[in-house]
Write an enzyme that holds these catalytic residues in place. Sequence first.
Site, short mmCIF file in Angstrom:
data_model
loop_
_atom_site.label_atom_id
_atom_site.label_comp_id
_atom_site.label_asym_id
_atom_site.label_seq_id
_atom_site.Cartn_x
_atom_site.Cartn_y
_atom_site.Cartn_z
NE ARG A 44 1.78 -18.95 -12.66
CZ ARG A 44 1.82 -20.22 -12.91
NH1 ARG A 44 2.78 -20.72 -13.69
NH2 ARG A 44 0.96 -21.07 -12.40
N GLY A 45 3.41 -19.60 -9.45
CA GLY A 45 3.47 -21.03 -9.18
C GLY A 45 4.32 -21.21 -7.92
CB ALA A 46 3.64 -23.06 -4.78
NE ARG A 87 1.07 -14.43 -5.76
CZ ARG A 87 0.62 -15.31 -6.66
NH1 ARG A 87 1.49 -15.99 -7.40
NH2 ARG A 87 -0.67 -15.52 -6.81
CG ASP A 251 -0.50 -22.06 -4.59
OD1 ASP A 251 -1.35 -22.56 -5.34
OD2 ASP A 251 0.42 -21.31 -4.98
CG ASN A 261 -4.00 -25.43 -6.81
OD1 ASN A 261 -2.84 -25.02 -6.91
ND2 ASN A 261 -4.68 -25.86 -7.86
CE LYS A 262 -4.25 -19.02 -9.38
NZ LYS A 262 -4.08 -17.71 -8.69
O1 MRU Z 1 -1.37 -17.37 -8.84
P1 MRU Z 1 -0.47 -18.45 -9.34
O2 MRU Z 1 -0.40 -18.51 -10.83
O3 MRU Z 1 0.89 -18.37 -8.68
O4 MRU Z 1 -1.14 -19.79 -8.84
C1 MRU Z 1 -0.50 -21.00 -9.14
C2 MRU Z 1 -1.23 -22.20 -8.66
O5 MRU Z 1 -2.25 -22.12 -8.00
C3 MRU Z 1 -0.58 -23.53 -8.92
O6 MRU Z 1 -1.55 -24.51 -9.13
C4 MRU Z 1 0.28 -23.92 -7.71
O7 MRU Z 1 1.13 -22.87 -7.35
C5 MRU Z 1 1.09 -25.14 -7.95
S1 MRU Z 1 2.40 -24.85 -9.11
C6 MRU Z 1 3.30 -26.28 -9.22
#
Ligand code: MRU
Length: 365
Positions: A44-46, A87, A251, A261-262
């Site tokens: 996970r994470g963009a 996603r 994201d 973002n989250k």
């Molecule tokens: O649902 P996730 O864990 O994939 O969400 C991640 C985030 O929102 C991060 O802040 C974002 O992807 C940036 S990661 C460098």
Amino acid sequence: MKVVGWGGDHVKMLDQRLLPGEITFLELRDVDGVADGIRNLSVRGAPAIGIAAAYGMALAALSNDASDRASWLERWDADRATLRGTRPTAVNLAWALDRVDAVARPLLDEANFAEAGADGDSPWLRSVEAFRARVLDEARAIDAEDEWMCRQMGDFGAALVPQGARVLTHCNAGGLATGGYGTAVGVIRSAWARDKGLHVFVDETRPLLQGARLTAWELDQEKIPFTLITDNMAGYFMRQGKVDMVVVGADRICANGDVANKIGTYSVAVLAKHHGIPFYVAAPFSTIDLSLPGGDHIVIEQRDPSEVTHHAGRRMAPESTRAANPAFDVTPHELIAAIVTERGVMRAPYTSTLAEAAAVSMART
Ligand code: MRU
């Protein structure tokens, strides 16, 4: 630690659902497995899901055994669609898939091979081998570039961090979410490496606790001092004057600087504005989507409500409870003091600063 990589004939993926308790790497041998790993947040994470998708396409190319061009590309496109559908919010996923496709597809152009069937050393097999190699090279390049970009962001972002700053971050935008080093956490790491004497407030980040499970784990590894707080404590500490700046990842960033973002990021940004605390976003250009004019156009992923009603497999709310579970929110650009990228620190008006920086082609040093 690389969270995703190529294992010769499979994709290796750290199962982040098990952190911090367990370090287990999944060995994924088909595209559906990689898609599941992205969907279920093993990765996970963009930036990291973009990298995972690119390696997933290397697997798609390897396992594709169609013997004519039309059926080969049909299967290739179906695998791309599978990964793209996992996603919707982080643009890095589609960005990486498009980039891999753009470099590899021309190798199967009519001009590049004679359709000769799948026997022996045919031009067809040579084209397919070249295609497979090109996809893997591109996936590796996306991976390596991402780590390099994070380090650049770290350098630019560290200059924004005052000596002795108390920095709040939300979710996990660290090495676990990228090709390595991290975006928001990269800024924190670079500032720490410059002896800025930081203290980090880590939002736990309900419902899936990326802050508590992942950011806290990364900071602990780096020996950077931090305090874990629940998401609803951020205002309390800001009002007490205990937070000097906020830095988060992203994201998807629109042309006008609106940032997805989250979930919970928007609330933090509003609180920061109220308390006069600068709110920074750190993200590479692969997260910037100039095709969207503003945040209203971003598709927000809606996840299974059981992630809210349950915790660690245990029901936390009555049986009949209806829960909502948007995974991201949008922070409007007015609340953002600056966006830290690998090309420098962007400030308002974002419509022009982002577009100008995007137009400059960057030579990797
Ligand atoms: O649902 P996730 O864990 O994939 O969400 C991640 C985030 O929102 C991060 O802040 C974002 O992807 C940036 S990661 C460098």
